[in-house]
Design an enzyme around this catalytic site. Sequence first.
Site, PDB file in Angstrom:
ATOM      1  N   LYS A 193       0.861  -1.186   0.000  1.00 30.12           N
ATOM      2  CA  LYS A 193       0.000   0.000   0.000  1.00 30.12           C
ATOM      3  C   LYS A 193       0.893   1.230   0.000  1.00 30.12           C
ATOM      4  O   LYS A 193       1.514   1.561   0.999  1.00 30.12           O
ATOM      5  CB  LYS A 193      -0.917   0.034   1.219  1.00 30.12           C
ATOM      6  CG  LYS A 193      -1.968   1.151   1.121  1.00 30.12           C
ATOM      7  CD  LYS A 193      -2.337   1.742   2.449  1.00 30.12           C
ATOM      8  CE  LYS A 193      -1.310   2.718   2.957  1.00 30.12           C
ATOM      9  NZ  LYS A 193      -1.176   3.948   2.120  1.00 30.12           N
ATOM     10  N   GLU A 271      10.440   1.333  10.605  1.00 26.50           N
ATOM     11  CA  GLU A 271      11.327   2.495  10.577  1.00 26.50           C
ATOM     12  C   GLU A 271      10.442   3.688  10.867  1.00 26.50           C
ATOM     13  O   GLU A 271       9.631   4.094  10.044  1.00 26.50           O
ATOM     14  CB  GLU A 271      12.018   2.614   9.221  1.00 26.50           C
ATOM     15  CG  GLU A 271      13.125   3.649   9.218  1.00 26.50           C
ATOM     16  CD  GLU A 271      12.766   4.888   8.417  1.00 26.50           C
ATOM     17  OE1 GLU A 271      12.665   5.963   9.042  1.00 26.50           O
ATOM     18  OE2 GLU A 271      12.575   4.791   7.198  1.00 26.50           O
ATOM     19  N   CYS A 305      13.286  11.093   7.389  1.00 29.88           N
ATOM     20  CA  CYS A 305      13.307  10.540   8.745  1.00 29.88           C
ATOM     21  C   CYS A 305      14.668  10.684   9.415  1.00 29.88           C
ATOM     22  O   CYS A 305      14.755  10.670  10.649  1.00 29.88           O
ATOM     23  CB  CYS A 305      12.903   9.066   8.716  1.00 29.88           C
ATOM     24  SG  CYS A 305      11.196   8.803   8.203  1.00 29.88           S
ATOM     25  N   GLU A 403       9.927  16.178  16.595  1.00 26.28           N
ATOM     26  CA  GLU A 403      10.499  16.226  15.250  1.00 26.28           C
ATOM     27  C   GLU A 403       9.735  17.231  14.381  1.00 26.28           C
ATOM     28  O   GLU A 403       8.521  17.134  14.222  1.00 26.28           O
ATOM     29  CB  GLU A 403      10.430  14.830  14.618  1.00 26.28           C
ATOM     30  CG  GLU A 403      11.085  14.726  13.254  1.00 26.28           C
ATOM     31  CD  GLU A 403      11.023  13.307  12.695  1.00 26.28           C
ATOM     32  OE1 GLU A 403      11.924  12.932  11.939  1.00 26.28           O
ATOM     33  OE2 GLU A 403      10.065  12.584  13.027  1.00 26.28           O
TER      34      GLU A 403
END
Length: 500
Positions: A193, A271, A305, A403
């Site tokens: 997906k 992750e 990331c 973040e």
Amino acid sequence: MSSEAQIKAFAEKYNIKNTSLIKTGAFVNGEWIHPGNETFAVEDPATGEKLLDVINTPIDVIEQSIKDAKVAFDKFKKESTGRSRGVLLKKLFDLMTENAEDLARLVTIENGKALADSRGEVKYGASFFEWFAEEAPRSYGDNIPSTDLAKRIITYKQPVGVVGILTPWNFPTAMITRKLGAAVAAGCTSVIKPATETPLSALAVAALIEQAGFPKGVVNILPVDQERTKKVGTLFCESPLIKKISFTGSTGVGKLLMTQSASTLKKLSFELGGNAPLIIFDDAKLDVAIVGTIASKLRQSGQTCVCANRVYVQSGIYDEFSKLLVEEVKKLKQGNGLDEGVTHGPLIHDRAVEKVQSHIKDAVGKGAKILTGGKVNTELGPLFHELTVLGDVPKTAVVNKDETFGPLVPLIKFETEEEVIELANDTEYGLASYFFTEDYRRIFRVGEALNSGMVGANAGAITEAALPFGGVGWSGFGREGSKYGLDDYTVIKSVVIGGL
């Protein structure tokens, strides 16, 4: 779904040479299907224009694709070898390389990143197919000595089964290839997906998979809209036919997927989010540190990331570093990623812009100073945020804990090595860390002390196929790429032979 005429017009407008790469259906069991009438629009974040309408794959079709992948797996694991799977992956690498410019343009069009970055992503993404083509024949077992002289112990690495892959928008090509390359090399089949914001790049990879001659059902790619995404995640996690989930995305979603997978005890590799520190020590080469900081913090406008989130600068060089960094940041050019000379494109959506603004407002309210940038660049569009450097950011600012995922460089002053290691490790996250120093003893000392899965020492860009990519803590678990990349897609079987 978009018509052939619309696809042709899209290709002409954006200079896509190979129109067979432009797909708007679902790729299921080796065929392109367009079930039902539900679609969702893909938009250009630089202009806000609608690009194409892509099929919103129905849940019943996705359920069938999982069954098809299981049937394909039972055949694939018996009829393929590591060498034959490597041949398929090498074909895919060659096809990606041949179509690299078209693939890069698709990434920029739907993601917004500068074309140079997209070209880099496609090259990086293709490298995983080449890497795992070479790793596929080398999934070795062991012959283990037994304590019983009449026995022998042999181990095999076998494919885990059907893999559910969930990928993000920030690397719409490479996040698929990094996972899929390992899955195919191990002998697994996949249902994928892609991110709702960026399905065109994923479907272009599917077009090349078809051209490379992959067996039916080995790879299935299923675009869905944002609302259906949650249902698909639950379906993948709770399906007894899917034996592993590989996910790249936020920590919050990762926790949810882990909870949903508990009933089927799947193998998982995640992750997740980061809060990467970047440390500049007094003895660093400033030119190297400046280049590394920009590469680490502002790549893709801060939307990766592994981007540095907190930049710690030792007091002895703080003023000079700040001045030089601002000078270099001002040389960068924002704009539409397809335009010549543009280095930084827009953010992906308005929520990303709002978060950058909130972090700036919080830090300034607590004493930080805006050294450059600080505003939304409305002349370019609502999703363009100025590349921003903040000075004298206090340790109480929200950006120390949260973040940003945007073009904000917060400069935080520190005095000693011990202090900055404590600050750097003061987070639940541990994906990447960076530091710059000319002291080789410090390289080992700090590199070992930082609590993250990956560390860049005098390097702001660290990713490549040879790197074991992954984090610790709230940044997830498992490793992608490298010689360890197959491990998350295999299980070890032990066979004990007696009576010898």
